[in-house]
Write a protein that holds these residues in place. Sequence first.
Motif, mmCIF file in Angstrom:
data_model
loop_
_atom_site.group_PDB
_atom_site.id
_atom_site.type_symbol
_atom_site.label_atom_id
_atom_site.label_comp_id
_atom_site.label_asym_id
_atom_site.label_seq_id
_atom_site.Cartn_x
_atom_site.Cartn_y
_atom_site.Cartn_z
ATOM 1 N N ARG A 1 0.880 -1.100 -0.005
ATOM 2 C CA ARG A 1 -0.061 0.080 -0.072
ATOM 3 C C ARG A 1 1.046 1.285 -0.103
ATOM 4 N N ASP A 2 0.542 2.101 -0.917
ATOM 5 C CA ASP A 2 1.345 3.270 -0.939
ATOM 6 C C ASP A 2 0.213 4.681 -0.677
ATOM 7 N N ILE A 3 0.891 5.377 0.300
ATOM 8 C CA ILE A 3 0.295 6.671 0.752
ATOM 9 C C ILE A 3 1.052 7.752 0.369
ATOM 10 N N LYS A 4 0.563 8.749 -0.195
ATOM 11 C CA LYS A 4 1.180 10.117 -0.465
ATOM 12 C C LYS A 4 0.269 11.128 0.062
ATOM 13 N N VAL A 5 0.806 12.010 0.943
ATOM 14 C CA VAL A 5 0.481 13.318 1.570
ATOM 15 C C VAL A 5 1.121 14.386 0.800
ATOM 16 N N VAL A 6 0.449 15.307 0.130
ATOM 17 C CA VAL A 6 1.118 16.491 -0.560
ATOM 18 C C VAL A 6 0.235 17.847 -0.043
ATOM 19 N N PHE A 7 0.969 18.761 0.362
ATOM 20 C CA PHE A 7 0.761 19.981 0.993
ATOM 21 C C PHE A 7 1.456 21.009 0.529
ATOM 22 N N ARG A 8 0.755 22.376 0.426
ATOM 23 C CA ARG A 8 1.444 23.583 0.069
ATOM 24 C C ARG A 8 1.337 24.427 1.238
ATOM 25 N N SER A 9 2.440 25.059 1.578
ATOM 26 C CA SER A 9 2.403 26.092 2.603
ATOM 27 C C SER A 9 3.096 27.522 2.001
ATOM 28 N N LEU B 1 6.257 23.378 -1.402
ATOM 29 C CA LEU B 1 5.446 21.975 -1.649
ATOM 30 C C LEU B 1 6.070 20.937 -0.487
ATOM 31 N N VAL B 2 5.281 20.356 -0.099
ATOM 32 C CA VAL B 2 5.934 19.163 0.918
ATOM 33 C C VAL B 2 5.093 17.919 0.363
ATOM 34 N N THR B 3 5.954 16.784 0.116
ATOM 35 C CA THR B 3 5.713 15.543 -0.329
ATOM 36 C C THR B 3 5.845 14.438 0.539
ATOM 37 N N ILE B 4 5.146 13.760 1.136
ATOM 38 C CA ILE B 4 5.612 12.560 2.158
ATOM 39 C C ILE B 4 5.014 11.336 1.248
ATOM 40 N N THR B 5 5.856 10.390 0.873
ATOM 41 C CA THR B 5 5.375 9.164 0.758
ATOM 42 C C THR B 5 5.737 7.941 1.744
ATOM 43 N N TYR B 6 4.848 7.180 1.952
ATOM 44 C CA TYR B 6 4.908 6.016 3.050
ATOM 45 C C TYR B 6 4.224 4.736 2.588
ATOM 46 N N ASP B 7 5.116 3.752 2.367
ATOM 47 C CA ASP B 7 4.349 2.598 1.860
ATOM 48 C C ASP B 7 4.894 1.257 2.725
ATOM 49 N N GLN B 8 4.097 0.316 2.733
ATOM 50 C CA GLN B 8 4.140 -0.948 3.310
ATOM 51 C C GLN B 8 4.104 -2.194 2.537
ATOM 52 N N TRP B 9 5.014 -2.865 2.398
ATOM 53 C CA TRP B 9 4.907 -4.094 1.662
ATOM 54 C C TRP B 9 4.857 -5.151 2.662
ATOM 55 N N SER B 10 3.915 -6.095 2.195
ATOM 56 C CA SER B 10 3.862 -7.349 3.027
ATOM 57 C C SER B 10 3.814 -8.545 2.177
ATOM 58 N N THR B 11 4.843 -9.417 2.527
ATOM 59 C CA THR B 11 5.152 -10.843 1.954
ATOM 60 C C THR B 11 3.817 -11.854 1.828
ATOM 61 N N ASP B 12 2.963 -11.536 2.968
ATOM 62 C CA ASP B 12 1.836 -12.332 2.879
ATOM 63 C C ASP B 12 0.592 -11.530 2.355
ATOM 64 N N LYS B 13 0.329 -12.169 1.016
ATOM 65 C CA LYS B 13 -0.951 -11.653 0.235
ATOM 66 C C LYS B 13 -2.335 -11.444 1.157
ATOM 67 N N ALA B 14 -2.199 -12.212 2.383
ATOM 68 C CA ALA B 14 -3.591 -12.377 3.167
ATOM 69 C C ALA B 14 -3.621 -11.319 3.964
ATOM 70 N N HIS B 15 -2.313 -10.609 4.377
ATOM 71 C CA HIS B 15 -2.458 -9.391 5.295
ATOM 72 C C HIS B 15 -2.203 -8.102 4.488
ATOM 73 N N ILE B 16 -3.291 -7.602 4.324
ATOM 74 C CA ILE B 16 -3.409 -6.072 3.698
ATOM 75 C C ILE B 16 -2.800 -5.102 4.441
ATOM 76 N N PRO B 17 -1.828 -4.364 3.910
ATOM 77 C CA PRO B 17 -1.586 -3.109 4.956
ATOM 78 C C PRO B 17 -2.758 -2.297 5.095
ATOM 79 N N SER B 18 -2.979 -1.870 6.405
ATOM 80 C CA SER B 18 -4.082 -1.168 6.618
ATOM 81 C C SER B 18 -4.075 0.448 5.979
#
Length: 290
Positions: free
Chosen positions: A239-247, A251-268
């Motif tokens: 799952r890939d999360i991206k938060v972008v905001f402008r002040s 411009l600030v970009t945050i990318t945060y991801d989680q990889w799981s080797t178990d396909k039955a466990h889906i990142p929240s």
Amino acid sequence: MQRRAYAPAAALAAAVLTTALAGCSGDSASGPGGDDSKPGQLGASASGGAPGKYHSLPEPCGYVSPATLRRMLPGAEDESEEEAERRYRGQATITYDTDRRVGCRWKLETPEGTRHLTVDFERVVSYQTDLSDEDRARQLYARLATAANIPAAASASPSSATSPGAGASAGAKPQGGAAAKSVPASGAPTPSSTGGTGAPGGSTGKGTDTDLAPRVLDDLGDDAFVDDELATTGTGVHRDIKVVFRSSNVLVTITYDQWSTDKAHIPSSADLQGKAHALARELDAGHFGN
């Protein structure tokens, strides 16, 4: 006779000299556009667009608090202090101009999967005389929101922007089709959102429920959005999360991801979005450079 022969030659020389002097005098008085003019100086001295609020950028790897990094990249119980220190130190992103763009990235590897975190700061400068730094940053933000298919984000008017750090009570931005429900800073799932649904095997998609769908955020900077994508591959699911905001002009970009080797466990979605959102609020409250 000899004197008569030399007289025309002397007169001719005098005429040539007079013409040359006249030509030099004309060039020196020609002003801008002449051979000796400097058109670039004229543009540089002309009044350009209004400068942005921020004139520098922070040191990115030290801008995120250690407590936040520990929450987002939790280490193993048997991890040594040296290993933890090395991970939380981060690695600076290579850029050509650190006065305009800086970033840092962190990585956590475990037998169950991997987490990546990247923070990127871009200080926007407009070189157009009729466009301010902030307006140029607003244009770039709109492009990012459009590329991420954020509902109604690109059509938000400049007058709808709130001051940095302001919440919805100070004047929320126009919302998209999905609700812009704030995720708890702790990242804990809400009763209506337990992580979202997964995309079909071997595909990608916006794998969240309605409340956590990609949307405009109303509590960050002047403009903000969050994007959430879920994908499965032959080796697992991520799952890939991206938060972008402008002040203003940053411009600030945050990318945060989680990889799981178990396909039955889906990142929240709730967990990852909550932590990325909390980090964004932390960065926004720090007021960047001076």
